[in-house]
Design an enzyme around this catalytic site. Structure first.
Site, PDB file in Angstrom:
ATOM      1  N   GLY A  30      40.761  96.377  30.694  1.00  0.00           N
ATOM      2  CA  GLY A  30      39.380  96.591  30.290  1.00  0.00           C
ATOM      3  C   GLY A  30      38.645  95.277  30.152  1.00  0.00           C
ATOM      4  O   GLY A  30      39.251  94.214  29.945  1.00  0.00           O
ATOM      5  N   ASP A  36      34.284  96.087  11.428  1.00  0.00           N
ATOM      6  CA  ASP A  36      33.838  96.715  12.679  1.00  0.00           C
ATOM      7  C   ASP A  36      34.690  97.947  12.997  1.00  0.00           C
ATOM      8  O   ASP A  36      35.139  98.126  14.127  1.00  0.00           O
ATOM      9  CB  ASP A  36      33.895  95.710  13.826  1.00  0.00           C
ATOM     10  CG  ASP A  36      33.039  96.147  15.028  1.00  0.00           C
ATOM     11  OD1 ASP A  36      32.142  96.997  14.830  1.00  0.00           O
ATOM     12  OD2 ASP A  36      33.274  95.654  16.144  1.00  0.00           O
ATOM     13  N   GLY A  53      31.858  92.275  26.843  1.00  0.00           N
ATOM     14  CA  GLY A  53      31.036  91.094  26.764  1.00  0.00           C
ATOM     15  C   GLY A  53      31.770  89.889  26.209  1.00  0.00           C
ATOM     16  O   GLY A  53      31.468  88.740  26.562  1.00  0.00           O
ATOM     17  N   MET A  54      32.742  90.119  25.328  1.00  0.00           N
ATOM     18  CA  MET A  54      33.445  89.005  24.692  1.00  0.00           C
ATOM     19  C   MET A  54      34.690  88.580  25.456  1.00  0.00           C
ATOM     20  O   MET A  54      35.257  87.525  25.176  1.00  0.00           O
ATOM     21  CB  MET A  54      33.835  89.389  23.260  1.00  0.00           C
ATOM     22  CG  MET A  54      32.658  89.572  22.328  1.00  0.00           C
ATOM     23  SD  MET A  54      31.621  88.093  22.202  1.00  0.00           S
ATOM     24  CE  MET A  54      32.763  86.935  21.448  1.00  0.00           C
TER      25      MET A  54
END
Length: 662
Positions: free
Chosen positions: A21, A138, A24-25
């Site tokens: 996968g 988170d 963005g990070m």
């Protein structure tokens, strides 16, 4: 910085296999650890963020925070470092399954029992972090990974990338900067993310629970500002208005869990989980349980995480007050009618219906008014009593000669396994507790705590009065039943031990694993002797023949495997079941191992010599959840998923189970 490709060596011992996968990070890859010959997951930071010092420090902090947390409900971090070209990486366990987000997209709202299970596991994982002063910040479906645990969902908490450490001195987050995923952020996270405490994670867990129950988010907004205002107001539709079958008590639980006032929320993850389990019970059951009169109780340890040291028991030989429920001796009654069993106040507690068919040799036992089924069962050594541990926490002793209940006990947590021997009945529960009862009276003798939750298997060595237990880890603990002391801890198969058996003739233990697919044989003190392979599937159940001649393993693929113990040779592999064999027992004949009883989609009795099914009971529509056989070979007991417990006289009456040539 070069692009990553499959086959590339990230380090001399890490070879990338495939990309799992990208975000963005960064990206996550499956990789091979060449030194150990195992597969792992590797998380890599995206090149665009490498030059950003706070991002790099947060990446390193994620590895350090997750590595400190030792819990089966948190993804294990093995290592972290920097490649030769300066790219940070984290090495983690490779998980097979799907994120909770993907599961919700695929299935929609989940069954209440799955919600309870997943929430309880998340609470243990998050609670383990909180105990170490680590706040996740988170929690969301993307960061909860669901794997299949022998047909049941099992969750692991991922991604401590923006975790806050209460004792940290670094200033990674400036005051006033919100960090997290907006729909799952608490009101205080929007105001000042530096000053949040563990209750911000509890808020996020409540949002995830709302989504699991209803398929919707409690707070929504077309823009981030609108969403923040909705969260600050704290107004949402009660879950029962979207899913009418939910008890109204779930609405009250959700109102507290999503309280805008931090002080109004639950105080810990496990307090929250316990309250949800109580709220999810149907109203009649909550009323019935709340009517149980208060009595003498034993204080059992309870915390967000499992203690490192197992508590010692009380003085040897001292009988303790019953810690789980009331014992009783119901009055004699006519067979075939449901009779209430009175508690200490004379009130109605359990109702047992017994149907006796003496001509065909069948005794049917049903507990009325409780939606439950037997998880494990066992005869006593004389075959006069049958002990059954039920999914809802009841443990019942049936007097087979008098056809009545002798005693019962209750816990407010699922019972998973049961073992008998030397006058004891040991029961393992989903919270890691092991309660040991006197087999005759039902009086609780000792309470033990396995190092991890979900006590999966128990077995008793009667001569030494020793008990072996296994949980969700790879440890098997050997206990003294008289002193309640831990005698030995053995590291068995990786990935957990699902089955334990003891052979009283040879004085040997056997353990079976669903992960490495081995059966291991140990001496009486749990020193390793043999590793048995060749069956090729996860092991779900084990049993030694009463004469010590065979060891049988019931496997996840429906195979029944027999080893001859004289030389530990693989003797037979019997096939016929389509589903996992969850329970196996030997049925002796003329003092030797004559037949084997297995439980899966139906009950089968196999001839050892012929390797063929002698008798098959059940159509396959209702699964068998447990089987047991009398040591004298005169009877068989089975529990089924519809809640019934059946005791059959052996040989089986021809009208009940036709012989099979399969």
């Amino acid at each position: 910085m070069p692009l990553l490709n499959a086959g590339q060596h990230l380090t001399p011992t890490l070879k990338l296999l495939r990309c799992l996968g990208m975000g963005g990070m960064g990206s996550v890859w499956a990789a091979e650890n060449l030194a150990l010959g195992t597969q792992v997951a590797v998380k890599l930071m995206a090149p665009v963020h490498i030059s950003n010092a706070p991002s790099t420090q947060r990446f390193r902090q994620e590895a350090q925070a997750a590595a400190r947390i030792r819990s089966p409900y948190v993804a294990t971090v093995f290592d972290h470092g920097m490649t030769e070209d300066g790219q940070p990486y984290i090495v983690m366990e490779l998980l097979e399954g799907e994120t909770l987000k993907r599961r919700l997209q695929r299935l929609g709202p989940l069954p209440p029992e799955d919600v309870l299970r997943l929430f309880g596991q998340t609470a243990r994982g998050v609670g383990a972090a909180h105990k170490l002063g680590v706040i996740h910040r988170d929690i969301k479906p993307d960061n909860l990974f669901v794997i299949d645990d022998e047909g049941e969902p099992f969750v692991k908490v991922l991604d401590f990338g923006i975790a806050k450490q209460l004792d940290a001195t670094s200033d990674l987050t400036a005051t006033g900067v919100a960090m997290g995923t907006p729909p799952y952020m608490s009101p205080e996270q929007y105001d000042d993310t530096k000053r949040v405490d563990l209750r911000t994670d509890l808020w996020s867990m409540a949002v995830v629970t709302y989504e699991m129950l209803t398929g919707k988010l409690p707070f929504e907004g077309s823009t981030l500002v609108v969403l923040a205002i909705a969260i600050a107001k704290g107004e949402f539709r009660p879950p029962s208005s979207l899913r009418p079958e939910l008890p109204r008590s779930v609405d009250a639980w959700m109102a507290r869990a999503l309280s805008v006032d931090v002080a109004g929320r639950f105080g810990s993850a496990m307090e929250m989980a316990d309250a949800l389990a109580s709220a999810m019970k149907p109203a009649p059951e909550r009323e019935r349980r709340s009517s149980i009169p208060a009595g003498p109780q034993v204080s059992l340890p309870h915390a967000d995480t499992e203690p490192e040291e197992v508590p010692r028991s009380r003085a040897p030989g001292k009988l303790l007050p019953d810690a789980i429920g009331a014992r009783f001796e119901p009055a004699p009654r006519s067979v075939g009618k449901a009779a209430p069993a009175a508690g200490p106040d004379g009130g109605e507690e359990l109702r047992l219906e017994i149907a006796d068919d003496p001509e065909r040799g069948v005794l049917s036992l049903d507990i009325l008014g409780i939606p439950t089924w037997g998880r494990a069962l066992s005869f006593d050594e004389r075959g006069e009593s049958l002990f059954v541990a039920f999914a809802t926490g009841e443990v019942v002793c049936f007097d087979l000669a008098r056809k009545r209940m002798r005693w019962w006990n209750r816990a407010n947590v699922r019972a998973d396994c049961l073992a008998t021997g030397a006058g004891y009945v040991a029961v393992g529960y989903a919270d890691g507790q092991i309660r040991v009862f006197d087999a005759d009276t039902g009086t609780q003798q000792i309470s033990l705590l396995h190092p991890t939750p979900f006590v999966r298997a128990l077995a008793i060595n009667p001569s030494a009065k020793a008990l072996a237990s296994s949980g969700h880890d790879d440890q098997v603990v050997l206990w003294s039943l008289t002193k309640g002391e831990r005698l030995q801890v053995a590291s068995a198969q990786g990935g957990g031990v699902r089955a334990i058996a003891f052979d009283r003739r040879l004085g040997l233990w056997a353990t079976g694993s669903p992960a490495d697919r081995t059966v291991r044989v140990w001496d009486a003190s749990f020193r390793p002797m043999q590793v048995l392979r060749g069956h090729g599937s996860a092991v779900r159940s084990l049993a030694f023949a009463p004469d010590g001649s065979y060891l049988a393993a019931g496997c996840h693929d429906g195979a029944l495997v027999l080893w001859a113990t004289r030389r530990w040779t693989l003797e037979k592999t019997l096939r016929g079941h389509k589903k996992p064999i969850v329970s196996v027992a030997f049925l002796p004949g003329a003092g030797i191992a004559g037949s084997i009883v297995t439980g899966a989609e139906n009950l089968r009795i196999w001839g050892i010599v012929t390797g063929k099914t002698q008798v098959m009971l059940g159509s396959g529509e209702v699964e068998v959840t447990g089987v047991a056989a009398r040591l004298d070979g005169k009877g068989i007991a089975s529990a089924t998923a519809d809640g019934r417990v059946l005791v059959h006289r052996w040989p089986i009456h021809p009208s009940l189970g036709a012989p099979s040539s399969k």
